[in-house]
Design an enzyme around this catalytic site. Structure first.
Site, PDB file in Angstrom:
ATOM      1  N   GLY A   1      -3.268   9.153  -8.224  1.00  0.00           N
ATOM      2  CA  GLY A   1      -3.856   8.400  -7.866  1.00  0.00           C
ATOM      3  C   GLY A   1      -2.913   7.757  -6.369  1.00  0.00           C
ATOM      4  NE  ARG A   2       2.581   8.218  -9.115  1.00  0.00           N
ATOM      5  CZ  ARG A   2       2.321   8.897  -9.965  1.00  0.00           C
ATOM      6  NH1 ARG A   2       1.331   8.561 -10.535  1.00  0.00           N
ATOM      7  NH2 ARG A   2       3.129   9.876 -10.365  1.00  0.00           N
TER       8      ARG A   2
ATOM      9  CD  GLU B   1      -6.246  -1.852 -16.191  1.00  0.00           C
ATOM     10  OE1 GLU B   1      -7.075  -1.415 -16.791  1.00  0.00           O
ATOM     11  OE2 GLU B   1      -5.109  -2.247 -16.710  1.00  0.00           O
TER      12      GLU B   1
ATOM     13  CE  LYS C   1      -3.828   3.774 -18.070  1.00  0.00           C
ATOM     14  NZ  LYS C   1      -4.444   4.329 -17.435  1.00  0.00           N
TER      15      LYS C   1
ATOM     16  CG  HIS D   1      15.790 -19.574   3.528  1.00  0.00           C
ATOM     17  ND1 HIS D   1      16.286 -20.174   3.860  1.00  0.00           N
ATOM     18  CD2 HIS D   1      14.727 -18.356   3.935  1.00  0.00           C
ATOM     19  CE1 HIS D   1      15.966 -19.564   5.123  1.00  0.00           C
ATOM     20  NE2 HIS D   1      15.290 -19.034   5.915  1.00  0.00           N
TER      21      HIS D   1
ATOM     22  CE  LYS E   1      -6.685  11.717 -10.292  1.00  0.00           C
ATOM     23  NZ  LYS E   1      -6.283  12.606  -9.683  1.00  0.00           N
TER      24      LYS E   1
ATOM     25  CD  GLU F   1       1.904   5.523 -11.743  1.00  0.00           C
ATOM     26  OE1 GLU F   1       0.535   5.686 -10.810  1.00  0.00           O
ATOM     27  OE2 GLU F   1       0.600   4.785 -12.564  1.00  0.00           O
TER      28      GLU F   1
END
Ligand code: F6P
Length: 527
Positions: free
Chosen positions: A247-248, A195, A493, A364, A189, A333
């Protein structure tokens, strides 16, 4: 209101769920809701009629309908960023105009969708065999989750998702790709995320190192067309979206391009239609029958009411293995905040820790703690009535049986008397029987909910994702927080940016704390 919630929680904490079923033969029906293709069963919880009424009162006090309408009509409800919240416009396929600052955003949404379809069809009809989506957080989790969830519908190129700045991620991905036939999507965005930009540069260098031209090999998905163009991606290869798409919440627009390339524009539209149908349900249904509202109230009851700090999301669908991570970002978030909209401290707990794994694998691994640990973990099961492997129906029957067995076991438990009888039947007696029996007791009376769906189609996935989005929204409104900012990610950040030169040796660590200095020293012994 919070006092009433706490008082109800104290009164209801040890209420017997089995007792509630004994007292009300219709409980399974009365404490479940259907909407569209979905059935949400919350009868295996301690919520009784009085508790539910109190929760509805909480929802009414928060004025959910007004806040909901404010969101859908483009009011700037993301106050700390002065933004509207309109991911719903991205799936408003045949709805009304949506105004932001007096402008209808729908022509732009339809125009971008049409451009996405052109780009997707081009990629699908070309020699491209592999698409690599480079993005992180909301620019990765949504498409990665949905791509895997809908793999039976894939008839386009393979997609890969690179997110981590750890070189292992891109290196492992590119090892399986052919530079001649790989297309990169840089999904960000902001187009500044360290990253993503680092991985995008590595991808570009990989093409160049193989003597392949980078022309036409990158597509950008971003709100920052200027930065994409500076990076070298021409405007006709940039699919933009507005700042009112968080963003999410961005999977429904350009960030969903990799999914569209994989399953085709028709499949992607079916996904959007599912989300749109859930929007309509959320806007029209009475609070009592409103599935997102009910999910939210169950969440508030367990977390802020009873104090159960975590929520396990347990999809009985191997293809939903990224769904817990996707919901983790969505919930944590959005609602992991301790300051209310007005700047005051939140008087109660923020949103829950969300985690999970698909069943039956989790059974398990960590279900031991869910059944016999000292903490109660509300579990959210989900399963489809039908799988896609119709020739292997017996697998699916076992899958469903396991899912239902877990919620039954959590509720029923096993008493000491029952455990003793089992040990006696095995021939044990005396102290030995007593000791062994105690290890085989299940406290039971542990709450869970179950979401049933017919089959995981694109449309049903759209319904499920939109359901959880609105659930998180309602929880946030009840808590009085802004679910649409994420200031809590900023500090880390900033510090990473200042530590970069320290780790590489270009700057000194002297103004860092002694622990950080010692850790950097350790790295320098090797680096
Ligand atoms: O760091 C958090 C975050 O801002 C998320 O909210 C977002 O989904 C992610 O980073 C990626 O951001 P972008 O799409 O701008 O690269």
């Amino acid at each position: 209101m919070w006092k009433e919630l706490k008082a109800a929680a104290e009164a209801g904490r040890d209420r017997s769920i089995l007792g509630l079923f004994e007292a009300d033969a219709d409980r399974a029906k009365v404490f479940s809701v259907t909407a569209l293709d979905l059935l949400f069963d919350y009868s295996k919880t301690q919520i009784d009629t009085a508790t539910r009424d109190m929760l509805f009162a909480l929802a009414r006090a928060a004025d959910i309908p007004a806040r909901r309408d404010a969101m859908f009509t483009g009011e700037k409800i993301n106050e700390t960023e002065a933004r509207a919240v309109l991911h719903t416009a991205l799936r408003n396929l045949d709805g009304d105009a949506v105004l932001v600052d007096g402008q209808d955003v729908m022509p732009g949404v339809y125009g971008t969708l049409a451009r996405m379809e052109v780009v997707a069809n081009e990629a699908r009809g070309s020699a491209i065999t592999d698409v690599v989506n480079i993005g992180i957080g909301g620019s990765d989790l949504g498409p990665a989750m949905a791509y895997q969830a809908l793999s039976p519908y894939r008839d386009g190129p393979r997609c890969h998702f690179v997110s981590n700045v750890d070189a292992a991620d891109i290196a492992d991905t590119l090892r399986g790709c052919d530079p001649e036939t790989t297309l990169f999507i840089v999904a960000s965005k902001t187009f500044t995320t360290i990253e993503t930009m680092t991985n995008a540069r590595t991808a570009r260098a990989w093409l160049q190192d193989h003597g392949v031209s980078t022309d036409g090999r990158f597509i950008a998905l971003s709100s920052n067309a200027g930065a994409a163009s500076e990076w070298g991606i021409p405007p006709e290869r940039v699919l933009g979206f507005e700042d009112w798409v968080g963003g999410r919440y961005s999977l429904w627009g350009p960030i969903g391009l990799s999914l569209m390339i994989a399953i085709g524009p028709q499949g992607f539209r079916a996904f959007l239609r599912g989300g749109q149908a859930m929007d309509r349900h959320f806007r029209a249904a009475d609070l009592h029958e409103n599935m997102p509202v009910l999910l939210a109230l169950v969440g508030i009851w367990h977390n802020q009411g009873l104090g159960h700090a975590t929520r396990a999301v347990l999809p009985y669908d191997n293809r939903l293995s990224r769904l817990p991570a996707y919901f983790q970002q969505l919930e944590m978030e959005s609602n992991g905040k301790s300051v209310a909209m007005d700047g005051a401290n939140l008087p109660l707990d923020s949103g829950p820790v969300v985690w999970g794994e698909p069943g039956t694998n989790g059974q398990h691994a960590f279900y031991q703690l869910i059944h016999q640990g000292t903490r109660v973990i509300p579990c959210e099961f989900m399963v489809a009535a039908e799988g896609h492997e119709s020739d292997l129906r017996h697998h699916h029957e076992l899958l469903i049986a396991n899912c239902l067995a877990q919620s039954e076991a959590l509720m029923r438990g096993r008493s000491l008397e029952e455990a003793r009888a089992r040990m006696a039947a095995k021939g044990l007696s005396g102290d030995d029987l007593e000791r062994q029996a105690r290890h085989r007791v299940f406290p039971g009376n542990r709450p869970s909910t179950t979401l049933m769906m017919p089959r995981l189609t694109p449309e049903v996935l759209g319904q499920v994702v939109a359901l959880y989005e609105h659930r998180v929204f309602v929880e946030g409104v009840i808590l009085g927080i802004n679910s649409f900012d994420q200031w809590g990610v900023e500090l880390g950040k900033e510090l990473a940016t200042s530590l970069g030169p320290v780790v590489s040796g270009a700057a000194s660590a002297e103004d860092k704390d002694p622990s950080t200095q010692a850790l950097v020293d350790y790295v320098k012994r090797f680096g």
